[in-house]
Design an enzyme around this catalytic site. Structure first.
Site, PDB file in Angstrom:
ATOM      1  N   HIS A   1       0.820  -1.229   0.000  1.00  0.00           N
ATOM      2  CA  HIS A   1       0.000   0.000   0.000  1.00  0.00           C
ATOM      3  C   HIS A   1       0.849   1.273   0.000  1.00  0.00           C
ATOM      4  CE1 HIS A   1      -3.607  -2.297   0.391  1.00  0.00           C
ATOM      5  NE2 HIS A   1      -3.298  -2.769   1.589  1.00  0.00           N
TER       6      HIS A   1
ATOM      7  N   ASP B   1      -4.727 -12.784   3.563  1.00  0.00           N
ATOM      8  CA  ASP B   1      -5.977 -12.220   4.088  1.00  0.00           C
ATOM      9  C   ASP B   1      -7.180 -12.485   3.178  1.00  0.00           C
ATOM     10  OD1 ASP B   1      -4.735 -10.518   2.326  1.00  0.00           O
ATOM     11  OD2 ASP B   1      -4.735  -8.778   3.643  1.00  0.00           O
TER      12      ASP B   1
HETATM   13 ZN   LIG Z   1      -4.161  -7.092   2.653  1.00  0.00          ZN
END
Ligand SMILES: [Zn+2]
Length: 262
Positions: A44, A167
């Site tokens: 990110h 995830d």
């Molecule tokens: Zn993630």
């Protein structure tokens, strides 16, 4: 908000990025797969910002290192449940790095549209496959066989780097895809097989994954695969039996077929 800075944050984040660079160097020198067990994660973080628990974009820094030291082309495959907005920001306008992301649609960070395929010289070198909640093993099998594997093969990268998030697992508390441990391992195996076409040069980078038992067994099984050791898996429920994401994969394939033969 979720990316706090403390006195030793810089040093720790720099160590994490350095671990990734060491891993790709090892893979290139030895012609073997590598796994960078990094924390904090990176996908990110963009060129001038951190977000989503990420400070430096470990995988992008490692890709840039390879390109600055002799490689011509790098494929980054990202199966973390979240879109790697930072990686896309770094390489979205370039043709020397192919970025392919599967992610859950409509969750953090909100980017990763199927209609974005890169800018300028990078057109066709960003492939986003956003998937509805509930998608699991059969949808990912379809995404790899119809889109990801053929594109990586046609791109002929010097090395493959993988944003390895767990995830998307059905046990994960932060998102709602339904990959099993077997589904994760199937992706790792497929990418390892693909890497035989580029001298076994593949490096996995740990990204997200918030159910520690699932994360542990998937990482252990993947590393086991490097050395031919089978690790027994516990979390193997299959819920996506009928390829929930079929139309999402088909839409991506249609867009991408403007640039790749699919
Ligand atoms: Zn993630």
């Amino acid at each position: 908000m979720d990316t706090l800075v403390r006195p030793d944050t810089y040093e720790i984040a720099a160590l994490s990025a350095e671990c990734g660079v060491d891993a790709v160097k090892y893979s290139r020198e030895k012609g073997k797969p590598a796994f960078a067990l990094t924390r904090p994660p990176g996908h990110h973080a963009g060129p001038d910002y951190g977000m989503g628990f990420c400070y430096f974009n470990n995988i992008s820094i490692a890709a840039e290192h390879l390109l600055n030291t002799g490689d011509q082309s790098i494929a980054i495959v990202d199966f973390d449940v979240h879109h790697g907005n930072g990686t896309e920001d770094v390489f979205g306008n370039r043709a020397d790095v192919l970025y392919i992301s599967t992610h859950q649609a409509g969750i953090f960070p909100g980017t990763g549209s199927v209609d974005f395929l890169g800018n300028d010289d990078g057109k066709g070198f960003t492939i986003n496959i956003p998937l509805p909640s509930g998608c699991g093993d059969s949808t990912f099998h379809s995404a790899y066989s119809k889109v990801i594997t053929p594109i990586v093969r046609q791109f002929r990268p010097d090395a493959i780097l993988v944003s390895f998030g767990v995830d998307g697992h059905y046990r994960d508390p932060l998102a709602s895809l339904s990959l099993s441990s077997n589904g994760h391992l199937a992706m790792a195996k497929e990418l390892l097989l693909l890497s035989k076409e580029c001298g076994n040069r593949i490096t996995f980078f740990l990204e997200g994954g918030y159910d520690v038992p699932a994360l542990s067994e998937v990482v252990a099984a993947t590393v086991g695969e490097f050395i031919g050791v089978e690790v027994p898996l516990e979390f193997t429920d299959i819920t996506d039996k009928h390829c929930l994401g079929r139309s999402a994969v088909e839409r991506c394939s249609k867009n991408a077929s403007e640039y790749w033969s699919l």
